[in-house]
Scaffold this motif. Sequence first.
Motif, PDB file in Angstrom:
ATOM      1  N   PRO A  37      56.556  43.361  51.512  1.00 49.55           N
ATOM      2  CA  PRO A  37      57.723  44.097  50.984  1.00 49.55           C
ATOM      3  C   PRO A  37      58.611  43.270  50.065  1.00 49.55           C
ATOM      4  CG  PRO A  37      58.063  43.490  53.294  1.00 49.55           C
ATOM      5  CD  PRO A  37      56.647  43.144  52.961  1.00 49.55           C
ATOM      6  N   LYS A  38      58.562  41.941  50.194  1.00 50.90           N
ATOM      7  CA  LYS A  38      59.447  41.097  49.397  1.00 50.90           C
ATOM      8  C   LYS A  38      58.814  40.648  48.078  1.00 50.90           C
ATOM      9  CE  LYS A  38      61.904  39.334  53.430  1.00 50.90           C
ATOM     10  NZ  LYS A  38      62.288  38.137  54.222  1.00 50.90           N
ATOM     11  N   ALA A  39      57.525  40.956  47.914  1.00 48.30           N
ATOM     12  CA  ALA A  39      56.859  40.571  46.665  1.00 48.30           C
ATOM     13  C   ALA A  39      57.401  41.406  45.504  1.00 48.30           C
ATOM     14  CB  ALA A  39      55.353  40.761  46.792  1.00 48.30           C
ATOM     15  N   SER A  40      57.342  40.844  44.304  1.00 49.15           N
ATOM     16  CA  SER A  40      57.802  41.591  43.131  1.00 49.15           C
ATOM     17  C   SER A  40      56.794  42.675  42.775  1.00 49.15           C
ATOM     18  CB  SER A  40      57.959  40.642  41.938  1.00 49.15           C
ATOM     19  OG  SER A  40      56.682  40.156  41.529  1.00 49.15           O
ATOM     20  N   ALA A  41      57.235  43.645  41.975  1.00 46.82           N
ATOM     21  CA  ALA A  41      56.351  44.730  41.558  1.00 46.82           C
ATOM     22  C   ALA A  41      55.136  44.185  40.815  1.00 46.82           C
ATOM     23  CB  ALA A  41      57.117  45.713  40.683  1.00 46.82           C
ATOM     24  N   GLU A  42      55.363  43.141  39.988  1.00 43.34           N
ATOM     25  CA  GLU A  42      54.267  42.553  39.230  1.00 43.34           C
ATOM     26  C   GLU A  42      53.251  41.883  40.162  1.00 43.34           C
ATOM     27  OE1 GLU A  42      57.448  42.091  38.624  1.00 43.34           O
ATOM     28  OE2 GLU A  42      57.757  43.087  36.692  1.00 43.34           O
ATOM     29  N   GLU A  43      53.758  41.197  41.180  1.00 43.61           N
ATOM     30  CA  GLU A  43      52.868  40.532  42.136  1.00 43.61           C
ATOM     31  C   GLU A  43      52.041  41.542  42.928  1.00 43.61           C
ATOM     32  OE1 GLU A  43      55.380  36.452  43.197  1.00 43.61           O
ATOM     33  OE2 GLU A  43      55.860  38.349  44.215  1.00 43.61           O
ATOM     34  N   ARG A  44      52.708  42.608  43.350  1.00 45.97           N
ATOM     35  CA  ARG A  44      51.975  43.636  44.098  1.00 45.97           C
ATOM     36  C   ARG A  44      50.928  44.308  43.219  1.00 45.97           C
ATOM     37  NH1 ARG A  44      57.265  44.935  46.451  1.00 45.97           N
ATOM     38  NH2 ARG A  44      57.437  46.715  45.011  1.00 45.97           N
ATOM     39  N   GLU A  45      51.289  44.587  41.988  1.00 40.42           N
ATOM     40  CA  GLU A  45      50.352  45.234  41.062  1.00 40.42           C
ATOM     41  C   GLU A  45      49.142  44.350  40.803  1.00 40.42           C
ATOM     42  OE1 GLU A  45      48.789  48.245  39.366  1.00 40.42           O
ATOM     43  OE2 GLU A  45      50.915  48.453  39.913  1.00 40.42           O
ATOM     44  N   ALA A  46      49.391  43.039  40.627  1.00 41.86           N
ATOM     45  CA  ALA A  46      48.288  42.093  40.382  1.00 41.86           C
ATOM     46  C   ALA A  46      47.368  42.014  41.600  1.00 41.86           C
ATOM     47  CB  ALA A  46      48.852  40.713  40.051  1.00 41.86           C
ATOM     48  N   ARG A  47      47.938  42.053  42.790  1.00 41.21           N
ATOM     49  CA  ARG A  47      47.143  42.002  44.019  1.00 41.21           C
ATOM     50  C   ARG A  47      46.248  43.244  44.137  1.00 41.21           C
ATOM     51  NH1 ARG A  47      47.067  39.573  49.033  1.00 41.21           N
ATOM     52  NH2 ARG A  47      48.629  38.080  48.303  1.00 41.21           N
ATOM     53  N   VAL A  48      46.823  44.407  43.891  1.00 40.07           N
ATOM     54  CA  VAL A  48      46.044  45.649  43.973  1.00 40.07           C
ATOM     55  C   VAL A  48      44.914  45.638  42.956  1.00 40.07           C
ATOM     56  CG1 VAL A  48      46.119  48.150  43.639  1.00 40.07           C
ATOM     57  CG2 VAL A  48      47.954  47.005  44.906  1.00 40.07           C
ATOM     58  N   ALA A  49      45.226  45.245  41.720  1.00 41.12           N
ATOM     59  CA  ALA A  49      44.220  45.220  40.651  1.00 41.12           C
ATOM     60  C   ALA A  49      43.087  44.265  40.992  1.00 41.12           C
ATOM     61  CB  ALA A  49      44.863  44.833  39.327  1.00 41.12           C
ATOM     62  N   ARG A  50      43.430  43.111  41.595  1.00 38.55           N
ATOM     63  CA  ARG A  50      42.411  42.116  41.928  1.00 38.55           C
ATOM     64  C   ARG A  50      41.376  42.681  42.892  1.00 38.55           C
ATOM     65  NH1 ARG A  50      43.024  36.977  45.981  1.00 38.55           N
ATOM     66  NH2 ARG A  50      40.839  36.313  45.854  1.00 38.55           N
ATOM     67  N   TYR A  51      41.857  43.373  43.932  1.00 32.79           N
ATOM     68  CA  TYR A  51      40.917  43.833  44.950  1.00 32.79           C
ATOM     69  C   TYR A  51      40.192  45.118  44.532  1.00 32.79           C
ATOM     70  CZ  TYR A  51      42.452  40.069  47.887  1.00 32.79           C
ATOM     71  OH  TYR A  51      42.685  38.817  48.379  1.00 32.79           O
ATOM     72  N   ILE A  52      40.804  45.913  43.682  1.00 31.25           N
ATOM     73  CA  ILE A  52      40.083  47.057  43.112  1.00 31.25           C
ATOM     74  C   ILE A  52      38.912  46.547  42.280  1.00 31.25           C
ATOM     75  CG2 ILE A  52      40.211  48.924  41.412  1.00 31.25           C
ATOM     76  CD1 ILE A  52      42.995  49.563  42.406  1.00 31.25           C
ATOM     77  N   GLU A  53      39.173  45.495  41.494  1.00 29.52           N
ATOM     78  CA  GLU A  53      38.103  44.909  40.687  1.00 29.52           C
ATOM     79  C   GLU A  53      37.045  44.250  41.580  1.00 29.52           C
ATOM     80  OE1 GLU A  53      37.477  41.725  37.012  1.00 29.52           O
ATOM     81  OE2 GLU A  53      39.444  41.932  37.965  1.00 29.52           O
TER      82      GLU A  53
END
Length: 598
Positions: free
Chosen positions: A110-126
């Motif tokens: 919950p404390k991660a930035s929007a950019e960090e969360r987005e990068a994490r989601v994109a990484r595992y989708i890929e």
Amino acid sequence: MSEATPIIELKNVSKSYGSGSGVTHVLADVNLAIREGEFVAILGFSGSGKTTLISTIAGLVRPDSGTVTMKGEPVTEPGPERGLVFQSYSLMPWLSVHGNIMLAVETVFPKASAEEREARVARYIEMVGLSHARDRKPAELSGGMRQRVGIARALAMSPEVLLLDEPLSALDALTRSKLGDEIERIWSEDKKTVVLVTNDVDEALLLADRIIPLTVGPGATLANEFVIDLPRPRDRTAANHDPEFKRLRAEITQCLMDMGIEEGSGEEDGRHLPDIIPVHFKEDRAKVVAAVREAKKHPELPRAYVEAARPKTGIVNRYVEFDEVKKVYPTPKGPLTVVDGFDLNMKRGEFISLIGHSGCGKSTVLTMVAGLTDVSMGGIVLDGREVHQAGPDRAVVFQAPSLFPWLSAKDNVLLGCDEVYPTASRAEKAEIAEYYLARVGLGDAMDKPAADMSNGMRQRVGIARAFALSPKLLLLDEPFGMLDSLTRWQLQEVLMEVWTRTQVTAICVTHDVDEAILLADRVVMMTNGPNAKIGRILEVDLPRPRSRKALLAHPDYYLYREQVLSFLEEYEKGHHGKSEPKAEASAPAASNPGKEAA
């Protein structure tokens, strides 16, 4: 955590459900220690407590006694350090692939930035190969893609331990194979600790460092473990040549069979079949009698008149004929040819296995010969008569048996007997039903309602009903596909035992290589759809009666297995080849297991 401390440890874990006389003891004194970075497979069967075990590790279930610890700390509730992937997909249907994974990431970080969360989601989708489907909803995804979302969601939470509860069991063989490879690749990259629950021996062998069988319940516990020291990455076809793979496979299979498999079917109990003739054989006899009477009235009629009326059972090599059979479906984009020129002859009493990847038209071929699906072009002939519609001379066993849940096993079988033996007495029909129910191991459960039966028991009723029809052709459409490995092995033994008695001509659609070889005189391999056709035919010259134990011990077994695996691997890559010439039924080639019928 010291190097000697396991990341996960279970000590004397026991779990029961219910109370008093209704108590069910699921797990008893389970002890397990898992090292960090290790891939452990728990191998067991339906009802043995596998899901209870992994739910206990996840913190979803509290043990009645014993302890579960992670890094030496008690596990008392679920936590993000243990990512769980279920057999069912458990996705939010209104969210996209991206949305489902982001929901988990926002909860855990919950404390991660929007950019960090987005990068994490994109990484595992890929990582799971779904970048192209990022914005699709679950309803727009295949089963394999939905399961990939579940794995990506679990990994995106950065768990220290990944818990997989039969994540591949609901998938077809090709998707299961590809996703298994994906799981190993992800594990080797991230070196997560993985606990996999499965009932598939090959799946466990290809993925795990250790395999630990779970004994059959009630009161299941862990049996002696098998250390899997095979080089990685492990290729299915290459493993077929590895003596250590074959040794481990045979030992683990035998261990599981010793824990619970029943040999054959019911015991000989003195039951006999009454001397009555099914209606489809009576029609054949009546046709001949009528022709003979007509010939006597008209001596000028040629002998060929009588011969033309006689059933064509004398043509043993062409008892079943598929002549350039095609199936075309209309679509908004134009005609879609699913099966394109299926050409095959079968001899009377032959057992054919039909194998190929999902969508190759196996079941379409089966439903056409059953008369449940129209033939677009070409023709199918059974015992000298062209197939135009369904009839009692063809019995079908589907993946899910269509039983009336309020009727007993015996009454469900009798429904078919009433149709096939219309002039027989009730007692004679009951004898037939009881005979085959006893043969499939249900001699003591004939009066049990279908609603109160397990999936395996219901499938036994379906097999008994099919044989009770005394069909000219037995059709099996992935009859064991919904069952766990142990139940599947049991029913394969049952099917082989009853088939040995009847020698009925049979076709079995399957995606299981071992099942195809175990059952068949010939394995017919189909190319990928659309425009699917016969790609190769393998004659199986193994002695009958067959059993799984004897199959694994036979020196030619892995040669047969390699040829089917090689074909499936070739077509896994989307290859489309030319069909073989029409295959006449012939004796299996003893000297060359790979000889194709010509």
